[in-house]
Write an enzyme that holds these catalytic residues in place. Sequence first.
Site, PDB file in Angstrom:
ATOM      1  N   ASP A 140     -11.242 -11.790  10.483  1.00 14.23           N
ATOM      2  CA  ASP A 140     -10.153 -11.947   9.519  1.00 14.23           C
ATOM      3  C   ASP A 140      -8.836 -12.154  10.265  1.00 14.23           C
ATOM      4  OD1 ASP A 140      -9.010 -11.923   7.031  1.00 14.23           O
ATOM      5  OD2 ASP A 140      -9.044  -9.745   6.795  1.00 14.23           O
ATOM      6  N   HIS A 178       0.884  -1.165   0.000  1.00 12.07           N
ATOM      7  CA  HIS A 178       0.000   0.000   0.000  1.00 12.07           C
ATOM      8  C   HIS A 178       0.920   1.213   0.000  1.00 12.07           C
ATOM      9  CE1 HIS A 178      -2.449  -2.984   2.246  1.00 12.07           C
ATOM     10  NE2 HIS A 178      -3.508  -2.356   1.770  1.00 12.07           N
ATOM     11  N   GLU A 234      -9.089 -13.504  -1.638  1.00 14.32           N
ATOM     12  CA  GLU A 234      -8.383 -13.819  -0.391  1.00 14.32           C
ATOM     13  C   GLU A 234      -9.126 -14.933   0.345  1.00 14.32           C
ATOM     14  OE1 GLU A 234      -6.749 -10.600   1.828  1.00 14.32           O
ATOM     15  OE2 GLU A 234      -7.147 -11.567   3.747  1.00 14.32           O
ATOM     16  N   ASP A 292       2.118   1.927   3.523  1.00 16.41           N
ATOM     17  CA  ASP A 292       3.077   1.094   4.260  1.00 16.41           C
ATOM     18  C   ASP A 292       4.488   1.279   3.777  1.00 16.41           C
ATOM     19  OD1 ASP A 292       0.627  -0.986   3.639  1.00 16.41           O
ATOM     20  OD2 ASP A 292       2.311  -1.540   2.341  1.00 16.41           O
TER      21      ASP A 292
END
Length: 439
Positions: free
Chosen positions: A307, A101, A268, A104
Amino acid sequence: MSEVFMGIPKISYEGRQSRNPLAFKYYNPSEMIGDKSMEEHLRFSVAIWHTFTGTGSDPFGSATITRSWDNYPDPIDQAKARMTAAFEFITKLGIPYFCFHDRDIAPEGKTLAESHKYLQEIADYTKGLMKGSPVKVLWGTANLFSHPRYVHGAATSPNADVYAHAAAQVKKAMEVTQQLGGENYVFWGGREGYETLLNTNMELESDNMARFLHMAVDYAREIGFKGQLLIEPKPKEPTKHQYDFDVASVLAFLRKYSLDKDFKVNIEANHATLAGHTFNHELHLARINGVLGSVDANQGDELLGWDTDQFPTNVYTTTLAMYEILKNGGLHRGGLNFDAKVRRGSFSELDLFQAHIAGMDAFAVGLKAAFSLLETRELEEVIELRYSSYSSGIGKDIVDGKVGLRALEQYALAEPLIKNTSGQQERLEAILNQYILRG
Ligand code: XUL
Ligand code: CO
């Protein structure tokens, strides 16, 4: 720059008998599986956010993880040290890709212009690290969920100024992904959903999200970005109800707004199970609709409803996942990105290596089992036989569109002998086990 992971060698394949925690037991990158090596089939990727910014904090406790690259008072020095460490880590594991990202890899500035400047500086630095390195970018994305401005969403925010800020962030993140040769660009709608319909105009939010994605497609074309655009479905968390709920909802959205030619999906595993589906259900649905783009390789916990983003070690699910991926002719531009974090108690740097090794080995086992299953066609033949009534007679007429309700009524009124056959689920599950266990 001196070595960060001192004493950790390049990880190599030692085979299933090895007891070396820093060796692959099943992942042998150069081993040919059909006409491709394991490395070419699996296209692994490290997620910068979990592996290089994760702290182990949870709603009940603070960070348990302090990294050796987290020691810099200046945020730009810090960001460079983090990326340098990431390159050493990725290279030692022999992983070909990473994903990031914007926020990050570079800090958020006081203004948008400053954030853009920081991101560009780190992108330039990363480009330098990539020179002479085999490490590449699988995908980039913009973090449109952490900053408090995104409290009510980004492309679905009720506030047009927030929408504009998010658009600017995507524009810059896409430019940087392109500069780094990224093979895909991901949209995960972190806060694109709602908490209550009492304050939500779902229709406008949905239309606005489509406008946002059309702008992204236009801009990608304008700058000549060749990567695949991907949407990553997730049903909930952080919002109660996310619009990109699952593959089926994303497909409906893309088709409604004529975006289906421009986007594929990044599936995912833990998001699939949160949506009440299996991982392979989501992969299968994406595959048969021609939108299986890439995978965030992780797993959830059967007993927890959120999650957990664990490293994928369950060879049953990796086998079923690889079965779909092989049937898809591979992931093409996509890959298997470890969007996974070590547990809060696994705070050593060694754990980071062992977690990735475990995930890579689990997918290598899955690849081999799935490849053999497809080679022998044991399951394929059962399915073909199960649907053989559609290859001739009335079944073929149905498939060919030759009959309507009147003709089918006529056929049924003649009372042909209806004879169903067993679905043999247990036998098929046992066959699957045989392929996994012969590893
Ligand atoms: C969150 C998640 C994200 C996306 C990228 O659940 O999966 O990290 O993969 O924004
Ligand atoms: Co993800």
